[in-house]
Design a protein around this motif. Structure first.
Motif, PDB file in Angstrom:
ATOM      1  N   UNK A  75       0.969  -1.060  -0.148  1.00 42.85           N
ATOM      2  CA  UNK A  75       0.423  -0.028   0.135  1.00 42.85           C
ATOM      3  C   UNK A  75       0.677   1.456   0.375  1.00 42.85           C
ATOM      4  N   UNK A  76       0.230   2.323  -0.801  1.00 45.85           N
ATOM      5  CA  UNK A  76       1.465   3.710  -1.353  1.00 45.85           C
ATOM      6  C   UNK A  76       0.801   4.448  -1.223  1.00 45.85           C
ATOM      7  N   UNK A  77       1.561   5.729  -1.276  1.00 45.06           N
ATOM      8  CA  UNK A  77       0.402   6.999  -2.010  1.00 45.06           C
ATOM      9  C   UNK A  77       1.298   7.757  -1.347  1.00 45.06           C
ATOM     10  N   UNK A  78       0.424   9.220  -1.153  1.00 45.55           N
ATOM     11  CA  UNK A  78       1.259  10.978  -0.932  1.00 45.55           C
ATOM     12  C   UNK A  78       2.671  10.689  -0.045  1.00 45.55           C
ATOM     13  N   UNK A  79       2.894  11.128   0.337  1.00 43.92           N
ATOM     14  CA  UNK A  79       3.750  10.779   1.888  1.00 43.92           C
ATOM     15  C   UNK A  79       3.101  12.213   2.555  1.00 43.92           C
ATOM     16  N   UNK A  80       2.746  10.810   4.014  1.00 44.85           N
ATOM     17  CA  UNK A  80       2.229  12.167   4.665  1.00 44.85           C
ATOM     18  C   UNK A  80       3.221  13.146   5.293  1.00 44.85           C
ATOM     19  N   UNK A  88       7.170  13.597  -3.649  1.00 44.25           N
ATOM     20  CA  UNK A  88       7.222  12.244  -2.230  1.00 44.25           C
ATOM     21  C   UNK A  88       6.757  11.127  -2.131  1.00 44.25           C
ATOM     22  N   UNK A  89       6.320  10.139  -2.641  1.00 44.04           N
ATOM     23  CA  UNK A  89       5.128   8.980  -2.124  1.00 44.04           C
ATOM     24  C   UNK A  89       5.817   8.510  -0.582  1.00 44.04           C
ATOM     25  N   UNK A  90       5.144   7.762  -0.127  1.00 41.82           N
ATOM     26  CA  UNK A  90       5.462   7.012   0.989  1.00 41.82           C
ATOM     27  C   UNK A  90       4.893   5.458   0.732  1.00 41.82           C
ATOM     28  N   UNK A  91       6.000   4.194   1.338  1.00 40.04           N
ATOM     29  CA  UNK A  91       5.567   3.587   1.255  1.00 40.04           C
ATOM     30  C   UNK A  91       4.876   3.236   2.583  1.00 40.04           C
ATOM     31  N   UNK A  92       3.016   2.813   2.468  1.00 42.60           N
ATOM     32  CA  UNK A  92       2.533   3.030   3.899  1.00 42.60           C
ATOM     33  C   UNK A  92       2.432   1.471   4.873  1.00 42.60           C
ATOM     34  N   UNK A  93       2.745   0.335   3.515  1.00 44.89           N
ATOM     35  CA  UNK A  93       2.299  -0.792   4.407  1.00 44.89           C
ATOM     36  C   UNK A  93       3.218  -2.145   3.085  1.00 44.89           C
ATOM     37  N   UNK A  94       3.655  -3.110   3.583  1.00 42.19           N
ATOM     38  CA  UNK A  94       4.521  -4.108   2.705  1.00 42.19           C
ATOM     39  C   UNK A  94       4.666  -5.241   3.254  1.00 42.19           C
ATOM     40  N   UNK A 119       4.019   6.037 -12.024  1.00 42.93           N
ATOM     41  CA  UNK A 119       3.089   6.416 -12.537  1.00 42.93           C
ATOM     42  C   UNK A 119       2.293   7.877 -12.031  1.00 42.93           C
ATOM     43  N   UNK A 120       2.544   8.453 -10.686  1.00 43.77           N
ATOM     44  CA  UNK A 120       2.214   9.028  -9.989  1.00 43.77           C
ATOM     45  C   UNK A 120       2.287  10.584  -9.578  1.00 43.77           C
ATOM     46  N   UNK A 121       3.732  10.663 -10.659  1.00 43.82           N
ATOM     47  CA  UNK A 121       4.039  11.881 -10.564  1.00 43.82           C
ATOM     48  C   UNK A 121       5.262  11.749  -9.513  1.00 43.82           C
ATOM     49  N   UNK A 122       5.397  10.497  -8.748  1.00 39.33           N
ATOM     50  CA  UNK A 122       6.554  10.616  -7.235  1.00 39.33           C
ATOM     51  C   UNK A 122       7.329  10.982  -7.579  1.00 39.33           C
ATOM     52  N   UNK A 123       8.840  11.462  -7.175  1.00 39.30           N
ATOM     53  CA  UNK A 123      10.119  11.471  -7.853  1.00 39.30           C
ATOM     54  C   UNK A 123      11.101  10.757  -6.636  1.00 39.30           C
ATOM     55  N   UNK A 124      10.221  10.889  -5.514  1.00 40.22           N
ATOM     56  CA  UNK A 124      11.097   9.791  -4.156  1.00 40.22           C
ATOM     57  C   UNK A 124      10.804   8.738  -3.290  1.00 40.22           C
ATOM     58  N   UNK A 125      11.064   7.831  -2.569  1.00 35.57           N
ATOM     59  CA  UNK A 125       9.355   7.699  -1.772  1.00 35.57           C
ATOM     60  C   UNK A 125      10.134   7.107  -0.744  1.00 35.57           C
ATOM     61  N   UNK A 126       9.214   7.443   0.997  1.00 38.48           N
ATOM     62  CA  UNK A 126       9.243   7.432   1.769  1.00 38.48           C
ATOM     63  C   UNK A 126       8.841   6.625   2.497  1.00 38.48           C
ATOM     64  N   UNK A 167      15.024   7.249   3.166  1.00 38.64           N
ATOM     65  CA  UNK A 167      13.867   7.696   1.764  1.00 38.64           C
ATOM     66  C   UNK A 167      15.090   7.111   0.559  1.00 38.64           C
ATOM     67  N   UNK A 168      13.956   6.995  -0.492  1.00 40.13           N
ATOM     68  CA  UNK A 168      14.812   6.400  -2.024  1.00 40.13           C
ATOM     69  C   UNK A 168      14.692   7.970  -2.681  1.00 40.13           C
ATOM     70  N   UNK A 169      16.259   8.386  -3.163  1.00 37.79           N
ATOM     71  CA  UNK A 169      16.103   9.871  -4.020  1.00 37.79           C
ATOM     72  C   UNK A 169      16.916   9.918  -4.368  1.00 37.79           C
ATOM     73  N   UNK A 170      16.682   9.486  -5.846  1.00 34.25           N
ATOM     74  CA  UNK A 170      15.456   9.721  -6.312  1.00 34.25           C
ATOM     75  C   UNK A 170      14.431   8.044  -6.701  1.00 34.25           C
ATOM     76  N   UNK A 171      13.183   7.825  -7.062  1.00 39.75           N
ATOM     77  CA  UNK A 171      13.399   6.464  -7.690  1.00 39.75           C
ATOM     78  C   UNK A 171      14.123   6.492  -8.952  1.00 39.75           C
ATOM     79  N   UNK A 172      14.611   4.782  -9.013  1.00 40.96           N
ATOM     80  CA  UNK A 172      15.132   4.503 -10.261  1.00 40.96           C
ATOM     81  C   UNK A 172      14.436   4.519 -11.632  1.00 40.96           C
ATOM     82  N   UNK A 173      14.934   4.375 -12.204  1.00 41.65           N
ATOM     83  CA  UNK A 173      14.630   4.495 -13.971  1.00 41.65           C
ATOM     84  C   UNK A 173      13.644   3.020 -13.615  1.00 41.65           C
ATOM     85  N   UNK A 174      12.997   3.171 -15.039  1.00 43.73           N
ATOM     86  CA  UNK A 174      12.034   1.741 -15.088  1.00 43.73           C
ATOM     87  C   UNK A 174      13.191   0.754 -15.812  1.00 43.73           C
TER      88      UNK A 174
END
Length: 174
Positions: A75-80, A88-94, A119-126, A167-174
């Motif tokens: 589960x992921x979405x916008x960083x809170x 920034x996106x956020x991984x809420x659960x895995x 796909x949602x336009x996030x450049x990094x993940x928290x 933090x993962x910054x930046x997101x790796x290229x696909x």
């Protein structure tokens, strides 16, 4: 073979079982035993059903399926976190079925979350991880995340439970 797909309402009970078994496997000694023992998969599924029914939840939920059975959930979405950049996106659960930890299911879910974040336009993940959860911390470190020095403490049944932010910054290229 593991297939990643969007979670449906029919998956909620299996996802709740994964979450409860995941907590009970990963958090003994980190979270009070009485809290782990009191976890209820049916109540967890009901909370998820309400969240999905609200229609305004920005989170994305995906499941890993093998042989027709749900074996993982992400589960992921916008960083809170208010101190993070807007992109920034956020991984809420895995969560992965405990007997499948180390088989690649978690990595597949992580990659799916990163693709969804791009796909949602996030450049990094928290992602916030319990400080004492060495296995999860190694997982995220191997995935390229780094602790950024931020910490917080949740109170679970009167017990302080410290977390660290990765933090993962930046997101790796696909």
């Amino acid at each position: 073979m593991t297939r990643i797909r969007k979670m449906t309402e029919a998956d909620l009970e299996a996802v709740a079982e994964l979450r409860v078994s995941g907590w009970r496997t990963a958090y003994p000694g980190l979270v009070p035993r009485r809290h782990l023992d009191a976890m209820d998969a049916a109540a967890d599924a009901a909370r998820h059903r309400e969240r999905l029914a609200s229609g305004d939840d920005p989170a994305a939920d995906e499941v890993a399926e093998a042989s027709g059975e749900v074996v993982g959930w992400v589960c992921y979405g916008p960083c809170r976190d208010g101190d993070q950049p807007a992109a920034s996106g956020e991984l809420y659960a895995l969560y992965v079925r405990p007997d499948l930890i180390g088989t690649g299911v978690g990595r597949a879910l992580w990659r799916a979350a990163l693709e969804g974040a791009r796909q949602r336009g996030y450049a990094r993940m928290v992602v916030w991880v319990l400080k004492g959860n060495a296995r999860a911390r190694r997982f995220y470190e191997r995935a390229g995340c780094a602790a950024d020095g931020a910490q917080r403490t949740d109170d679970i049944d009167g017990t302080p439970v410290p977390e660290v932010r990765y933090v993962l910054d930046p997101l790796p290229a696909p």
